[in-house]
Scaffold this motif. Structure first.
Motif, PDB file in Angstrom:
ATOM      1  N   CYS A  23       0.579  -0.830  -0.249  1.00  0.00           N
ATOM      2  CA  CYS A  23       0.171   0.175   0.210  1.00  0.00           C
ATOM      3  C   CYS A  23       1.327   1.056   0.047  1.00  0.00           C
ATOM      4  O   CYS A  23       0.581   2.295  -1.127  1.00  0.00           O
ATOM      5  CB  CYS A  23      -0.692  -0.226   1.778  1.00  0.00           C
ATOM      6  SG  CYS A  23      -2.922  -1.519   1.216  1.00  0.00           S
ATOM      7  N   ARG A  30      -6.095   2.241   1.461  1.00  0.00           N
ATOM      8  CA  ARG A  30      -7.615   1.495   1.626  1.00  0.00           C
ATOM      9  C   ARG A  30      -7.031   0.079   1.040  1.00  0.00           C
ATOM     10  O   ARG A  30      -8.069  -0.527   1.543  1.00  0.00           O
ATOM     11  CB  ARG A  30      -8.374   2.703   0.369  1.00  0.00           C
ATOM     12  CG  ARG A  30      -8.218   3.838   0.326  1.00  0.00           C
ATOM     13  CD  ARG A  30      -9.144   4.231  -0.591  1.00  0.00           C
ATOM     14  NE  ARG A  30      -8.097   4.771  -1.718  1.00  0.00           N
ATOM     15  CZ  ARG A  30      -8.765   5.189  -2.491  1.00  0.00           C
ATOM     16  NH1 ARG A  30     -10.069   5.130  -2.928  1.00  0.00           N
ATOM     17  NH2 ARG A  30      -8.041   5.246  -3.546  1.00  0.00           N
ATOM     18  N   ALA A  33      -7.500  -2.446   4.311  1.00  0.00           N
ATOM     19  CA  ALA A  33      -9.884  -2.255   4.737  1.00  0.00           C
ATOM     20  C   ALA A  33      -9.975  -4.377   5.337  1.00  0.00           C
ATOM     21  O   ALA A  33     -10.308  -4.914   5.198  1.00  0.00           O
ATOM     22  CB  ALA A  33     -10.509  -1.771   4.544  1.00  0.00           C
ATOM     23  N   GLU A  34      -9.863  -4.225   4.055  1.00  0.00           N
ATOM     24  CA  GLU A  34      -9.715  -6.395   3.644  1.00  0.00           C
ATOM     25  C   GLU A  34      -9.139  -6.303   5.212  1.00  0.00           C
ATOM     26  O   GLU A  34      -9.687  -8.442   5.215  1.00  0.00           O
ATOM     27  CB  GLU A  34      -9.330  -7.041   3.063  1.00  0.00           C
ATOM     28  CG  GLU A  34      -9.675  -6.167   0.960  1.00  0.00           C
ATOM     29  CD  GLU A  34     -11.520  -5.953   1.472  1.00  0.00           C
ATOM     30  OE1 GLU A  34     -12.270  -6.965   1.959  1.00  0.00           O
ATOM     31  OE2 GLU A  34     -12.743  -5.257   1.131  1.00  0.00           O
ATOM     32  N   ARG A  57     -15.905  -1.464   8.041  1.00  0.00           N
ATOM     33  CA  ARG A  57     -14.322  -1.727   7.367  1.00  0.00           C
ATOM     34  C   ARG A  57     -15.172  -0.102   6.221  1.00  0.00           C
ATOM     35  O   ARG A  57     -13.884  -0.249   5.668  1.00  0.00           O
ATOM     36  CB  ARG A  57     -14.760  -3.247   6.916  1.00  0.00           C
ATOM     37  CG  ARG A  57     -14.230  -3.563   5.564  1.00  0.00           C
ATOM     38  CD  ARG A  57     -14.203  -4.606   4.970  1.00  0.00           C
ATOM     39  NE  ARG A  57     -14.343  -5.565   5.886  1.00  0.00           N
ATOM     40  CZ  ARG A  57     -14.859  -7.176   5.593  1.00  0.00           C
ATOM     41  NH1 ARG A  57     -15.165  -7.218   4.829  1.00  0.00           N
ATOM     42  NH2 ARG A  57     -14.269  -8.317   6.558  1.00  0.00           N
ATOM     43  N   ASP A  58     -16.139   0.301   6.071  1.00  0.00           N
ATOM     44  CA  ASP A  58     -16.327   0.567   5.281  1.00  0.00           C
ATOM     45  C   ASP A  58     -15.700   2.342   5.324  1.00  0.00           C
ATOM     46  O   ASP A  58     -15.007   2.830   4.763  1.00  0.00           O
ATOM     47  CB  ASP A  58     -18.230   0.720   4.281  1.00  0.00           C
ATOM     48  CG  ASP A  58     -18.705   0.180   3.712  1.00  0.00           C
ATOM     49  OD1 ASP A  58     -17.975  -1.099   3.759  1.00  0.00           O
ATOM     50  OD2 ASP A  58     -19.542  -0.667   3.429  1.00  0.00           O
ATOM     51  N   ARG A  61     -12.119   2.216   5.926  1.00  0.00           N
ATOM     52  CA  ARG A  61     -11.413   1.887   4.146  1.00  0.00           C
ATOM     53  C   ARG A  61     -11.546   3.796   3.933  1.00  0.00           C
ATOM     54  O   ARG A  61     -10.533   4.037   3.281  1.00  0.00           O
ATOM     55  CB  ARG A  61     -11.754   1.148   3.717  1.00  0.00           C
ATOM     56  CG  ARG A  61     -12.020   1.399   1.854  1.00  0.00           C
ATOM     57  CD  ARG A  61     -12.776   0.753   0.426  1.00  0.00           C
ATOM     58  NE  ARG A  61     -12.565  -0.821   1.321  1.00  0.00           N
ATOM     59  CZ  ARG A  61     -13.727  -1.883   1.875  1.00  0.00           C
ATOM     60  NH1 ARG A  61     -14.602  -0.310   1.942  1.00  0.00           N
ATOM     61  NH2 ARG A  61     -13.498  -2.678   1.479  1.00  0.00           N
ATOM     62  N   ASP A  62     -12.555   4.099   4.014  1.00  0.00           N
ATOM     63  CA  ASP A  62     -12.590   6.019   3.006  1.00  0.00           C
ATOM     64  C   ASP A  62     -12.290   6.767   4.568  1.00  0.00           C
ATOM     65  O   ASP A  62     -12.187   8.042   3.680  1.00  0.00           O
ATOM     66  CB  ASP A  62     -14.509   5.901   3.059  1.00  0.00           C
ATOM     67  CG  ASP A  62     -15.126   5.049   2.642  1.00  0.00           C
ATOM     68  OD1 ASP A  62     -14.040   4.264   1.625  1.00  0.00           O
ATOM     69  OD2 ASP A  62     -16.525   4.992   2.208  1.00  0.00           O
ATOM     70  N   LEU A  65      -8.193   4.831   6.210  1.00  0.00           N
ATOM     71  CA  LEU A  65      -7.214   5.107   5.419  1.00  0.00           C
ATOM     72  C   LEU A  65      -7.274   5.868   4.202  1.00  0.00           C
ATOM     73  O   LEU A  65      -5.981   6.061   2.990  1.00  0.00           O
ATOM     74  CB  LEU A  65      -6.854   3.049   5.097  1.00  0.00           C
ATOM     75  CG  LEU A  65      -6.936   2.414   5.814  1.00  0.00           C
ATOM     76  CD1 LEU A  65      -7.754   0.807   5.644  1.00  0.00           C
ATOM     77  CD2 LEU A  65      -5.751   1.931   6.908  1.00  0.00           C
TER      78      LEU A  65
END
Length: 183
Positions: A23, A30, A33-34, A57-58, A61-62, A65
């Motif tokens: 990354c 992002r 996030a997984e 998680r969303d 991610r948003d 990250l």
């Protein structure tokens, strides 16, 4: 709190470090996030009156990250040491924050002090939460130095403009009011 086999935690840490390095190379955190559960939380303190918290998680991610790491392309976060508590399923990693930009003497812009992350493992190669810490005074000092040297990325300039706008920033909460506690 339940423990996990030491080998499983060591595998997760190596998977995290490898994914983190990829990354960094991409300049996009992002995909990390997984490595969190759907309902994970990720937060840190931003001084005496404010915390950051991403829930799920969303949002991780948003917000954590994506938005919060935005402008830090070209930065690396080399882990200096990682401690694993297999009885609690917790991991603590100590990292540096190093910019790609160089000072006139050739040394990198680097945040002084200690930064780190504290994780709780959920199994299945996923974290259930993460809490970060860093020296906000040293971060601020470094960004001011980089501003004066005109080496801040455009993305970081946009982040600083956003912070100075006075507008609410998603994920930022008054101390003690975040949807998940830091502790």
């Amino acid at each position: 709190m339940s423990g996990f086999p030491r080998e499983e935690l060591e595998d997760m840490v190596q998977h995290w470090l490898d994914t983190n390095r990829r990354c960094e190379e991409l300049g996009d955190w992002r995909p990390l996030a997984e490595l969190y559960t759907e309902d994970a939380t990720y937060g840190w303190n931003i001084g005496p009156h404010q915390d950051f918290m991403a829930v799920g998680r969303d949002e991780i991610r948003d917000l954590a990250l994506g938005s919060e790491m935005g402008g830090l392309d070209g930065w690396s976060y080399p882990y200096q040491s990682v401690l694993i508590d297999d009885r609690k399923g917790e991991v603590v990693g100590f990292w540096k924050q190093v910019a790609e930009a160089k000072r006139p003497d050739g040394s990198p812009y680097e945040v002084a002090g200690i930064g780190g992350s504290w994780f709780r493992y959920a199994g299945d190669r996923q974290w259930s939460w993460q809490r970060d810490w860093f020296d906000l005074g040293n971060v601020t000092s470094l960004f001011v130095e980089m501003m004066k040297a005109e080496v801040l990325s455009d993305g970081m300039k946009r982040r600083l403009d956003r912070a100075a706008s006075g507008e609410p920033i998603p994920g930022y909460y008054r101390r003690g009011e975040s949807p998940a506690p830091l502790w």
